[in-house]
Write an enzyme that holds these catalytic residues in place. Structure first.
Site: not given
Ligand code: A3P
Length: 317
Positions: A67, A129
Site C-alpha cells: 500500500g 523499502h
Molecule cells: P493489489 O495488487 O492487491 O490491487 P504498493 O503501492 O506498495 O506497490 O502496493 C500496491 C497495492 O496497493 C496494489 O494492490 C494496488 O492496487 C493497491 N493500491 C494502490 N493504490 C491504492 C489506493 N489508493 N487505495 C487502495 N489500494 C491501493
C-alpha cells in the site's frame, strides 16, 4: 557523484554476497540479512553512507505491495494541502505518487549519483523499502518520523506476483503464483524475509510511539477517515476543527482513493519508475484477493510460517 573508490568497493561487496532467484534481473542478493534486488545494492550502500536526516523529515517505509502508493498519496496531500490553494490543484493529479515521494534506493541514490536536496522544501517526504535495522543511522538518531504500512502477507504475495508478471521487463521470466509463494515462505523475496521486515518496524513502533507509526492496509481500507487523521497528527499536520467541518479530510480521502488515482491520465498512461508503467501500481485495491489465487495447501503452508514467525509479537492479520 559517488567516488570511484566507493563504487569499486560496492561492486566488490555485491559480488561476494549470497544470491537467490528473483523476478527482477539479475536476481536477489542477501545484504545485511535481507534480500534485495542485486542491482540496487550499490544504491542502498550509498544511501546508508551519505543520507543526513533532519528532524522534520518524514520517511514512508513498507514492503513492496503493502500500500506504499496509497500512503505516499495520502501523506503528500496531507502535507501539501495548504501549499496548493485548493486540493483540485494538487500535484497528485498530474504526477504519480512515486514521483512526488521518491524512493531512496530506487530513485534518489540510483546510478552512482548523489541527490541534490537543495531545492526540496521541508518537511521532506521520502520513501524506502529497506528494513528498519538497515536504515542510515541519522534516520534513527534524529527526530525524523517514520510511517510504516503493513499488509496481510497473503495479499502481498498475490499483488506482487501480478506486479512482477506484468512488469515491462526485457527478459521477463514468468513465475507461477506457487513459485512466488514458495519464495516468500523461505524469505527469498525483495526486502524479505517479510516477517523480519514487519517485526523490525513493529517493535520500534511499540517502543517509541513518536518514532514509528505502524499502519495496516486493512485498517486503512476499513476505517480510512480515522486512520488518515491519525496519520496527519503523527506527521505533524493535524486537521483543525475548521478543516474537519469544511470536509477537507473527506476531500483528501477522495483524491487519494483507489478509484480516483487509477483513473487519472498520468496513472493510466504514464511511466515514471524504470520497468514499471504507472498503471501497474493500481490493480484491484481490495482486501483478501488471495482467496482467488492461492490453493488451500499453499495457504496452510503460508499461515504456518506466519504463525511461527509472528507468534508472540502481537502482530496479527
Ligand atoms: P493489489 O495488487 O492487491 O490491487 P504498493 O503501492 O506498495 O506497490 O502496493 C500496491 C497495492 O496497493 C496494489 O494492490 C494496488 O492496487 C493497491 N493500491 C494502490 N493504490 C491504492 C489506493 N489508493 N487505495 C487502495 N489500494 C491501493
Amino acid at each position: 557523484m559517488e567516488s570511484s573508490q566507493k563504487i569499486k568497493e560496492s561492486e566488490e561487496l555485491l559480488l561476494s554476497l549470497p544470491k537467490a532467484k528473483g523476478w527482477l534481473s539479475p536476481g536477489l542478493s542477501l545484504y545485511q540479512g535481507f534480500y534485495c534486488p542485486s542491482k540496487i545494492v550499490p544504491n542502498i550502500i550509498s544511501f546508508q553512507n551519505h543520507f543526513q536526516a533532519h528532524d522534520q523529515d518524514i520517511v514512508l517505509a513498507s514492503k513492496p505491495k503493502s500500500g506504499t502508493t496509497w500512503l505516499k498519496a495520502l501523506a503528500f496531500s496531507i502535507v501539501n494541502r495548504k501549499r496548493c490553494d485548493q486540493l483540485s490543484n494538487c500535484a497528485l493529479l498530474k504526477s504519480n505518487p512515486h514521483e512526488l515521494v521518491p524512493f531512496m534506493e530506487f530513485s534518489l541514490y540510483a546510478n552512482n549519483q548523489l541527490p541534490d536536496f537543495s531545492t526540496m522544501s521541508y518537511p521532506r517526504l521520502f520513501s524506502t523499502h529497506i528494513p528498519y535495522e538497515s536504515l542510515p543511522e541519522s534516520i534513527k538518531q534524529t527526530n525524523c518520523r517514520i510511517v510504516y504500512i503493513c499488509r496481510n502477507p497473503l495479499d502481498i504475495i498475490v499483488s506482487h506476483w501480478h506486479f512482477a508478471n506484468q512488469a515491462c521487463l526485457e527478459h521477463n521470466t514468468h513465475w507461477t503464483v506457487e513459485e512466488f509463494a514458495e519464495a516468500y515462505c523461505k524469505g527469498e523475496e525483495a526486502f524479505g524475509p517479510f516477517w523480519d521486515h514487519m517485526l523490525g518496524y513493529h517493535k520500534v513502533s511499540k517502543e517509541n510511539t513518536n518514532k514509528v507509526l505502524f499502519l495496516k492496509y486493512e485498517e486503512l481500507k476499513k476505517d480510512t477517515l480515522n486512520q488518515v487523521k491519525k496519520l496527519a497528527e503523527f506527521i505533524g499536520f493535524p486537521f483543525s476543527k475548521e478543516e474537519e467541518s469544511q470536509g477537507i479530510v473527506e476531500e483528501i480521502l477522495k483524491l487519494c482513493s483507489f478509484g480516483n488515482l487509477k483513473e487519472l491520465d498520468v496513472n493510466k498512461h504514464g511511466k515514471f519508475m524504470p520497468y514499471f508503467e504507472n498503471k501497474s501500481y493500481f490493480r484491484k485495491g481490495e482486501i483478501g484477493d488471495w482467496v482467488n489465487h492461492l490453493s488451500d495447501s499453499m495457504v496452510e503452508k503460508l499461515n504456518k510460517v506466519i504463525h511461527e514467525k509472528l507468534n508472540g509479537s502481537g502482530l496479527t492479520f
